[in-house]
Write an enzyme that holds these catalytic residues in place. Sequence first.
Site, PDB file in Angstrom:
ATOM      1  N   LYS A  54       0.835  -1.205   0.000  1.00 58.63           N
ATOM      2  CA  LYS A  54       0.000   0.000   0.000  1.00 58.63           C
ATOM      3  C   LYS A  54       0.869   1.253   0.000  1.00 58.63           C
ATOM      4  CE  LYS A  54      -3.875  -2.287   2.242  1.00 58.63           C
ATOM      5  NZ  LYS A  54      -4.482  -2.728   3.513  1.00 58.63           N
ATOM      6  N   GLN A  98      -4.816  -1.266   9.715  1.00 59.43           N
ATOM      7  CA  GLN A  98      -4.751  -2.611   9.136  1.00 59.43           C
ATOM      8  C   GLN A  98      -5.387  -3.624  10.091  1.00 59.43           C
ATOM      9  OE1 GLN A  98      -3.439  -3.369   5.968  1.00 59.43           O
ATOM     10  NE2 GLN A  98      -4.280  -5.404   6.375  1.00 59.43           N
ATOM     11  N   ASP A 121     -11.204   3.029   4.278  1.00 56.66           N
ATOM     12  CA  ASP A 121     -11.634   1.629   4.199  1.00 56.66           C
ATOM     13  C   ASP A 121     -13.165   1.534   4.148  1.00 56.66           C
ATOM     14  OD1 ASP A 121      -9.863  -0.443   3.872  1.00 56.66           O
ATOM     15  OD2 ASP A 121      -9.325  -0.596   6.000  1.00 56.66           O
TER      16      ASP A 121
END
Length: 300
Positions: A54, A98, A121
């Site tokens: 990422k 994460q 997200d």
Amino acid sequence: MTAQLIDGKAFAATVREKVAAHVSKLKADHDLTPGLAVVLVGEDPASQVYVRSKGKQTVEVGMKSVEHKLDRDTSEADLLALIKSLNADPTIHGILVQLPLPDHLDEDLVINSIDPAKDVDGFHISNVGLLGTGQKSMVPCTPLGCLMMLRDHHGSLSGLNAVVVGRSNIVGKPMAQLLLGDSCTVTIAHSRTKDLPDVVRGADIVVAAVGRPQMVPGDWIKPGATVIDVGINRIDAPERGEGKTRLVGDVDFDSCAAVAGAITPVPGGVGPMTIACLLANTLTACCRANQLEEPEGLTV
Ligand code: NDP
């Protein structure tokens, strides 16, 4: 194989190009650089790989990338304090924590402490509610990537029968909402669904997000249907040598590709689109935060 291959790797490259072009325009016209902060707690090897990838791709499209790597035993208070400081940082437009988090941390509490406008997200409860009511939101990256590929392949999805196998909050449920938003007739199947093969046989679009290697065989697929395989499973591959493994999806690729009209491969399908959509979401968040026009085709 009769099915057309939906090449997620190539599609993701076009998404990244669009993002990069818009980022350089933001820099030139507004002296603005979108920033993404990724927070990793602990040393989970798979998570470390994702975070590295990422960060690398964020920099490649010209954005600012910040990584916060915290010890496995970081306290909830310290993690919440970090998120608070990122929420207040005007150079950061997207925040990603994460998952999974170590057991002592309350995932819902942590995710819901992110400013919803920076929740790239799309897991914050406000964004879940906005998506469910058809309002502008941050859309979870994996289902967004699937929708982009489906729109690209079909044009209009209106009236198509879609079956989503899996009802997780990160893939199955938002995927179903997005398909509903595009006027599909949507069925969500899960581990308690009766006659799953028959349910899947009714689908023009099948999205498999189950986490079980090669679970969906070709004889569940309606001839000509589009199959989107979200699954990422590592299985033993003795044919490649002792101790070797390979990645497979949740559908049995060979038998499904013989019947389907189109199919995504694993690897090289949904996976690359997920990270490309994270970059797209960061750009979208930056544009919204600065009341600037959003790039076309990068969100719903
Ligand atoms: P979860 O484990 O959270 O959810 C799995 C879902 O599958 C559950 O709803 C479960 O039903 C359902 N399920 C399990 N077994 C069966 C069965 N035998 N028949 C029907 N349904 C079943 O997984 P995720 O949604 O997080 O992930 C799904 C897959 O997608 C995984 O392989 C994961 O690695 C992959 N993934 C890939 C991403 C990418 O970027 N390509 C991103 C995210 C995930 P129930 O609710 O009843 O238990």
